[in-house]
Design an enzyme around this catalytic site. Structure first.
Site, PDB file in Angstrom:
ATOM      1  CG  ASP A  89      44.704  42.401  38.730  1.00  0.00           C
ATOM      2  OD1 ASP A  89      43.825  42.485  39.593  1.00  0.00           O
ATOM      3  OD2 ASP A  89      44.454  42.222  37.512  1.00  0.00           O
ATOM      4  CG  HIS A 145      40.989  41.167  36.332  1.00  0.00           C
ATOM      5  ND1 HIS A 145      41.716  41.849  37.286  1.00  0.00           N
ATOM      6  CD2 HIS A 145      39.715  41.622  36.449  1.00  0.00           C
ATOM      7  CE1 HIS A 145      40.914  42.684  37.940  1.00  0.00           C
ATOM      8  NE2 HIS A 145      39.699  42.558  37.443  1.00  0.00           N
TER       9      HIS A 145
HETATM   10  P1  NAD Z   1      29.189  50.672  35.090  1.00  0.00           P
HETATM   11  O1  NAD Z   1      28.025  49.756  35.279  1.00  0.00           O
HETATM   12  O2  NAD Z   1      29.270  51.935  35.877  1.00  0.00           O
HETATM   13  O3  NAD Z   1      29.279  51.090  33.548  1.00  0.00           O
HETATM   14  C1  NAD Z   1      29.168  50.185  32.516  1.00  0.00           C
HETATM   15  C2  NAD Z   1      28.595  50.930  31.333  1.00  0.00           C
HETATM   16  O4  NAD Z   1      28.598  50.036  30.218  1.00  0.00           O
HETATM   17  C3  NAD Z   1      27.135  51.377  31.541  1.00  0.00           C
HETATM   18  O5  NAD Z   1      27.041  52.765  31.278  1.00  0.00           O
HETATM   19  C4  NAD Z   1      26.370  50.547  30.503  1.00  0.00           C
HETATM   20  O6  NAD Z   1      25.270  51.259  29.957  1.00  0.00           O
HETATM   21  C5  NAD Z   1      27.459  50.290  29.474  1.00  0.00           C
HETATM   22  N1  NAD Z   1      27.187  49.167  28.580  1.00  0.00           N
HETATM   23  C6  NAD Z   1      26.586  47.988  28.858  1.00  0.00           C
HETATM   24  N2  NAD Z   1      26.476  47.240  27.752  1.00  0.00           N
HETATM   25  C7  NAD Z   1      27.048  47.939  26.756  1.00  0.00           C
HETATM   26  C8  NAD Z   1      27.239  47.695  25.379  1.00  0.00           C
HETATM   27  N3  NAD Z   1      26.799  46.576  24.804  1.00  0.00           N
HETATM   28  N4  NAD Z   1      27.848  48.643  24.641  1.00  0.00           N
HETATM   29  C9  NAD Z   1      28.279  49.779  25.204  1.00  0.00           C
HETATM   30  N5  NAD Z   1      28.118  50.076  26.498  1.00  0.00           N
HETATM   31  C10 NAD Z   1      27.518  49.163  27.270  1.00  0.00           C
HETATM   32  O7  NAD Z   1      30.491  49.775  35.306  1.00  0.00           O
HETATM   33  P2  NAD Z   1      31.997  50.253  35.541  1.00  0.00           P
HETATM   34  O8  NAD Z   1      32.221  50.457  36.986  1.00  0.00           O
HETATM   35  O9  NAD Z   1      32.333  51.365  34.599  1.00  0.00           O
HETATM   36  O10 NAD Z   1      32.784  48.914  35.149  1.00  0.00           O
HETATM   37  C11 NAD Z   1      32.788  48.426  33.826  1.00  0.00           C
HETATM   38  C12 NAD Z   1      33.372  47.039  33.763  1.00  0.00           C
HETATM   39  O11 NAD Z   1      34.733  47.047  34.134  1.00  0.00           O
HETATM   40  C13 NAD Z   1      32.701  46.011  34.678  1.00  0.00           C
HETATM   41  O12 NAD Z   1      32.584  44.792  33.971  1.00  0.00           O
HETATM   42  C14 NAD Z   1      33.700  45.841  35.801  1.00  0.00           C
HETATM   43  O13 NAD Z   1      33.567  44.591  36.446  1.00  0.00           O
HETATM   44  C15 NAD Z   1      34.988  45.955  35.022  1.00  0.00           C
HETATM   45  N6  NAD Z   1      36.202  46.224  35.804  1.00  0.00           N
HETATM   46  C16 NAD Z   1      37.345  45.618  35.382  1.00  0.00           C
HETATM   47  C17 NAD Z   1      38.536  45.833  36.049  1.00  0.00           C
HETATM   48  C18 NAD Z   1      39.816  45.185  35.616  1.00  0.00           C
HETATM   49  O14 NAD Z   1      40.824  45.331  36.327  1.00  0.00           O
HETATM   50  N7  NAD Z   1      39.895  44.465  34.490  1.00  0.00           N
HETATM   51  C19 NAD Z   1      38.537  46.695  37.168  1.00  0.00           C
HETATM   52  C20 NAD Z   1      37.354  47.320  37.553  1.00  0.00           C
HETATM   53  C21 NAD Z   1      36.178  47.084  36.867  1.00  0.00           C
HETATM   54  C1  LMR Z   2      38.455  44.902  40.242  1.00  0.00           C
HETATM   55  O1  LMR Z   2      39.454  44.164  40.179  1.00  0.00           O
HETATM   56  O2  LMR Z   2      38.434  45.937  40.941  1.00  0.00           O
HETATM   57  C2  LMR Z   2      37.212  44.551  39.472  1.00  0.00           C
HETATM   58  O3  LMR Z   2      37.520  43.635  38.472  1.00  0.00           O
HETATM   59  C3  LMR Z   2      36.149  44.060  40.383  1.00  0.00           C
HETATM   60  C4  LMR Z   2      34.845  43.842  39.667  1.00  0.00           C
HETATM   61  O4  LMR Z   2      34.285  42.749  39.850  1.00  0.00           O
HETATM   62  O5  LMR Z   2      34.374  44.755  38.969  1.00  0.00           O
END
Ligand code: NAD
Ligand code: LMR
Length: 332
Positions: free
Chosen positions: A163, A191
């Protein structure tokens, strides 16, 4: 982080076979997370069905022949994954799916972050630093922290650096400034769409950013919603949530925490509140922080105007409600 040149720093990444994991692991192994002279050992935690995909990523990491990469372990057991971990990046989370209420999401993630917090408590190195990326990041960090009573609370952080970076870029575009000329921007709160990107203390080439912009309507109607809803806009455009930019922000967050922030600037981190700026103690809320010597400190003494106060309070209120919801589920 105690080490000799030959004792690598152990970095555990959960959700290693996911999108963010794929963008993140190569940057860690190349030295961008901790520094160009710090050897790393990677521990990849995945759920059992995704272990094969994690193996594939590990094969590619091998094929990069990174000089700093001193080993990769892959496991579906959190106790093994966090054994001796110095840095833990909790990326894997349960995504929200159709028909799922927020309470269901919090409960499903409790099933992930509570055991992981306990495994960190029982197995990680004394200097463990935790960054929660998986959403809802602030409250997942709260759950993990509550399950780790022997780890100092301030070691559990949540990612709002994406962000922060988004806000830097939007402000640079509006003013024509270079991103590198913008300092002291702050993300407050959660967030989520309630977060508050604050430019009132920011500086652009030494001048107050709010005065340079001089357009409160743009701040309220364009800048804040664009930054706060950027995640949803990326999902809409890409058909998948931000991955490379999220991985980049995770690298930035840990790099700042470990290696410090430059003089005259600060970064945004979701951290356990000590009550500063009226945020109830214990909530994991985003603050302006400076980092030095592997620790961070909240920037104190900023005046909070009415415009900012209302928006900080709204986001903090949402965090308090999330805490109540996970309390009711017995997760904190
Ligand atoms: P994704 O679905 O591609 O990957 C998630 C992975 O986590 C999968 O491979 C899944 O098998 C694994 N997983 C699920 N449960 C698990 C566990 N108990 N132990 C270990 N691994 C586990 O998702 P992504 O695109 O990599 O995103 C991951 C997370 O990050 C999501 O929650 C998304 O919303 C979040 N995110 C946060 C921000 C931020 O700014 N804070 C930004 C983008 C995404
Ligand atoms: C982001 O800010 O890009 C993510 O947290 C969005 C999401 O829901 O994975």
């Amino acid at each position: 982080m105690t080490r000799t040149p030959d004792s690598p720093v152990t970095v555990t990444v959960t959700g290693a076979a996911g999108q963010i994991g794929y963008a993140l692991l190569f940057r860690i192994a190349s030295g961008q997370l901790l520094g160009p002279d710090v050897p790393v050992r990677l521990r990849l935690l995945e759920i059992t069905p995704a272990l094969g995909a994690a193996e594939g990523t590990a094969m590619e990491l091998d094929d990069c022949a990174f000089p700093l990469l001193r080993g990769i372990d892959i496991t579906d057991d959190p106790n093994v994954a966090f054994a001796g971990a110095n840095v833990a990046l909790l990326v894997g989370a349960r995504p929200r799916t159709k028909g799922m209420e927020r309470g269901d999401l919090l409960e499903a993630n409790g099933g992930i972050f509570k055991p992981q917090g306990k495994a960190i408590n029982d197995n990680a190195a004394d200097d463990i630093k935790v960054l929660v990326v998986g959403n809802p990041a602030n409250t997942n960090a709260l759950i993990a922290r509550a399950a780790a009573p022997d780890v100092p609370a301030e070691r559990f952080t949540a990612m709002t650096r994406l962000d922060h970076n988004r806000a830097l870029s939007q402000l640079a575009k509006k003013t024509g400034a270079a991103v590198g000329d913008i300092k002291k921007l702050t993300i407050w709160g959660n967030h989520s769409a309630t977060q508050y990107p604050d430019v009132f203390h920011a500086e652009i080439a030494g001048k107050n950013a709010a005065e340079v912009v001089n357009d409160e309507k743009w701040l309220a109607d364009e800048f804040i919603p664009t930054v706060a809803k950027r995640g949803a806009a990326i999902i809409e455009a890409r058909g998948a949530s931000s991955a490379a930019s999220a991985a980049n922000a995770a690298v930035d967050h840990v790099h700042s925490w470990v290696n410090g922030t430059p003089q005259g600037d600060w970064v945004s981190m979701g951290i356990p509140s000590d009550g500063s700026y009226g945020v109830p103690e214990g909530l994991i809320s985003s603050y302006p922080v400076t980092c030095a010597g592997g620790s961070y400190e909240i920037v104190q003494g900023l005046t909070v105007n009415e415009f900012s106060r209302a928006r900080i309070d709204a986001s903090v209120q949402e965090l308090a409600e999330e805490r109540e919801a996970v309390r009711a589920l017995g997760l904190v």
